[in-house]
Enzyme design. Sequence first.
Site, PDB file in Angstrom:
ATOM      1  N   HIS A  27      -0.165   1.416   3.109  1.00 38.05           N
ATOM      2  CA  HIS A  27      -0.499   0.950   1.754  1.00 38.05           C
ATOM      3  C   HIS A  27      -0.002  -0.358   1.468  1.00 38.05           C
ATOM      4  O   HIS A  27       1.272  -0.522   1.045  1.00 38.05           O
ATOM      5  CB  HIS A  27       0.248   2.152   1.087  1.00 38.05           C
ATOM      6  CG  HIS A  27      -0.086   1.953  -0.574  1.00 38.05           C
ATOM      7  ND1 HIS A  27      -1.248   2.530  -1.207  1.00 38.05           N
ATOM      8  CD2 HIS A  27       0.458   1.161  -1.541  1.00 38.05           C
ATOM      9  CE1 HIS A  27      -1.342   2.277  -2.583  1.00 38.05           C
ATOM     10  NE2 HIS A  27      -0.433   1.298  -2.904  1.00 38.05           N
ATOM     11  N   CYS A  28      -0.875  -1.100   1.294  1.00 38.49           N
ATOM     12  CA  CYS A  28      -0.639  -2.610   0.611  1.00 38.49           C
ATOM     13  C   CYS A  28      -1.971  -3.160   0.155  1.00 38.49           C
ATOM     14  O   CYS A  28      -2.929  -2.435   0.353  1.00 38.49           O
ATOM     15  CB  CYS A  28      -0.131  -3.599   1.978  1.00 38.49           C
ATOM     16  SG  CYS A  28      -1.219  -3.537   3.417  1.00 38.49           S
ATOM     17  N   HIS A  29      -1.793  -4.287  -0.434  1.00 43.21           N
ATOM     18  CA  HIS A  29      -2.999  -4.953  -1.138  1.00 43.21           C
ATOM     19  C   HIS A  29      -3.265  -6.399  -0.859  1.00 43.21           C
ATOM     20  O   HIS A  29      -2.238  -6.964  -0.240  1.00 43.21           O
ATOM     21  CB  HIS A  29      -2.892  -4.719  -2.729  1.00 43.21           C
ATOM     22  CG  HIS A  29      -2.395  -3.306  -3.049  1.00 43.21           C
ATOM     23  ND1 HIS A  29      -3.161  -2.283  -3.287  1.00 43.21           N
ATOM     24  CD2 HIS A  29      -1.160  -2.921  -3.332  1.00 43.21           C
ATOM     25  CE1 HIS A  29      -2.463  -1.322  -3.830  1.00 43.21           C
ATOM     26  NE2 HIS A  29      -1.367  -1.744  -4.003  1.00 43.21           N
ATOM     27  N   SER A  73      -6.517  -2.687  -8.272  1.00 48.62           N
ATOM     28  CA  SER A  73      -7.559  -2.407  -9.464  1.00 48.62           C
ATOM     29  C   SER A  73      -7.867  -3.836 -10.124  1.00 48.62           C
ATOM     30  O   SER A  73      -8.716  -3.780 -11.023  1.00 48.62           O
ATOM     31  CB  SER A  73      -6.610  -1.451 -10.607  1.00 48.62           C
ATOM     32  OG  SER A  73      -5.486  -2.175 -10.944  1.00 48.62           O
ATOM     33  N   HIS A 176       1.732   7.729  -3.462  1.00 47.27           N
ATOM     34  CA  HIS A 176       3.125   7.746  -3.924  1.00 47.27           C
ATOM     35  C   HIS A 176       3.649   9.226  -4.441  1.00 47.27           C
ATOM     36  O   HIS A 176       4.134   9.487  -5.400  1.00 47.27           O
ATOM     37  CB  HIS A 176       3.317   6.640  -4.977  1.00 47.27           C
ATOM     38  CG  HIS A 176       2.738   5.380  -5.011  1.00 47.27           C
ATOM     39  ND1 HIS A 176       2.474   4.692  -3.646  1.00 47.27           N
ATOM     40  CD2 HIS A 176       1.941   4.490  -5.705  1.00 47.27           C
ATOM     41  CE1 HIS A 176       2.101   3.659  -3.854  1.00 47.27           C
ATOM     42  NE2 HIS A 176       1.702   3.518  -5.057  1.00 47.27           N
ATOM     43  N   ASP A 244       3.416  -1.216   0.018  1.00 49.48           N
ATOM     44  CA  ASP A 244       3.008  -1.493  -1.226  1.00 49.48           C
ATOM     45  C   ASP A 244       3.105  -3.087  -1.525  1.00 49.48           C
ATOM     46  O   ASP A 244       2.715  -3.372  -2.797  1.00 49.48           O
ATOM     47  CB  ASP A 244       3.747  -0.937  -2.474  1.00 49.48           C
ATOM     48  CG  ASP A 244       3.025  -0.646  -3.725  1.00 49.48           C
ATOM     49  OD1 ASP A 244       1.622  -0.864  -3.733  1.00 49.48           O
ATOM     50  OD2 ASP A 244       3.819  -0.818  -4.930  1.00 49.48           O
TER      51      ASP A 244
HETATM   52  C1  0GY Z   1      -0.057   0.533  -6.268  1.00 48.41           C
HETATM   53  C2  0GY Z   1       0.485   0.921  -7.722  1.00 48.41           C
HETATM   54  C3  0GY Z   1       0.141   0.178  -8.987  1.00 48.41           C
HETATM   55  C4  0GY Z   1      -1.250  -0.649  -8.774  1.00 48.41           C
HETATM   56  C5  0GY Z   1      -2.173  -0.526  -8.239  1.00 48.41           C
HETATM   57  O1  0GY Z   1      -4.369  -0.960  -7.924  1.00 48.41           O
HETATM   58  C6  0GY Z   1      -3.527  -1.200  -8.444  1.00 48.41           C
HETATM   59  O2  0GY Z   1      -3.561  -2.103  -9.322  1.00 48.41           O
HETATM   60  O3  0GY Z   1      -2.417   0.443  -7.094  1.00 48.41           O
HETATM   61  C7  0GY Z   1       0.618   0.264 -10.255  1.00 48.41           C
HETATM   62  O4  0GY Z   1       0.659  -0.536 -10.801  1.00 48.41           O
HETATM   63  O5  0GY Z   1       1.462   1.495 -10.237  1.00 48.41           O
HETATM   64  O6  0GY Z   1      -0.118   1.658  -5.434  1.00 48.41           O
HETATM   65  O7  0GY Z   1      -0.082  -0.597  -5.861  1.00 48.41           O
END
Ligand code: 0GY
Length: 291
Positions: A27-29, A73, A176, A244
């Site tokens: 889980h990372c972005h 997001s 989570h 994350d």
């Molecule tokens: C996470 C949690 C958050 C944000 C996002 O996609 C996202 O912007 O998932 C959060 O702000 O709780 O898992 O990264």
Amino acid sequence: MSERVISWHANPSTPRYVPPPGAVDAHCHVFGPMGRFPFSAKAKYLPEDAGPDALFALRDRLGFDRNVIVQASCHGTDNAATLDAIARSGSKARGVAAVDPGISAEDLEALHLGGIRGVRFNFLKRLVDDAPKDRFLDVARRLPSGWHVVIYFEADILEELRAFMDAIPVPLVIDHMGRPDVTQGPDGTDMRAFRRLLESRADIWFKATCPDRLDPTGDPWNAFADFVAPLVADYPERCLWGTDWPHPNMQEMIPDDGHLVDMIPRIAPNSAAQHRLLVTNPMRLYWADEG
Ligand code: 0GY
């Protein structure tokens, strides 16, 4: 919204815990880079660039081998930044997309070719404007073979979402653990409700992630460890772990990624459990074609 924020640690510590070979940060972005991949007009936060080079450098520094990149997001349903990061990974990353529910079969297939293996349905009002359950269900019924659905929600709407989750015909992964109140302890209301959900279907997985988000007692997140260890012990084949990174929206409480990695042996105390959490389980969901 004009100011771009930094939500990740500039110089995380080297963890004491050494992950097994082949470990997956599931889980990372990535954020941007904005010059190539502009953020969505509907983004609820505007981060500095946190692109694939930084992600892969962190992966190596923490002792991991692969990443699962979850569309953030702030990029809306344009998955170009996620796909670009996967393409640059040399087969060491796969992803989860956010899609417009009206997406065509051809576009879903293109995402599959780009390394996507699931879609995320986000129910957090502070992150997305709407979460249309009926349209989400429609796309869940049309996913390419082998995909799953990732759901992000907070504990107070778990019961409200039960009928919706029951109707999803593919495996579910809960981000989570549905954001429980970990200070209630492992026998508290939130954990009991989450266990009832896990008992309702054998194909619901969860991410044992985000002590920094869930534990108000702070680093070293003892409440999180007490809350999560029994869950990982009881469902060893359905758990995933991730950093994350770059920790969206955590700019006021930036976690040290090395400390996050040191949570792993506290929630999965032996090497068999660690191997399932970090290698076997994510490989089954994201690299089934290699298995
Ligand atoms: C996470 C949690 C958050 C944000 C996002 O996609 C996202 O912007 O998932 C959060 O702000 O709780 O898992 O990264």
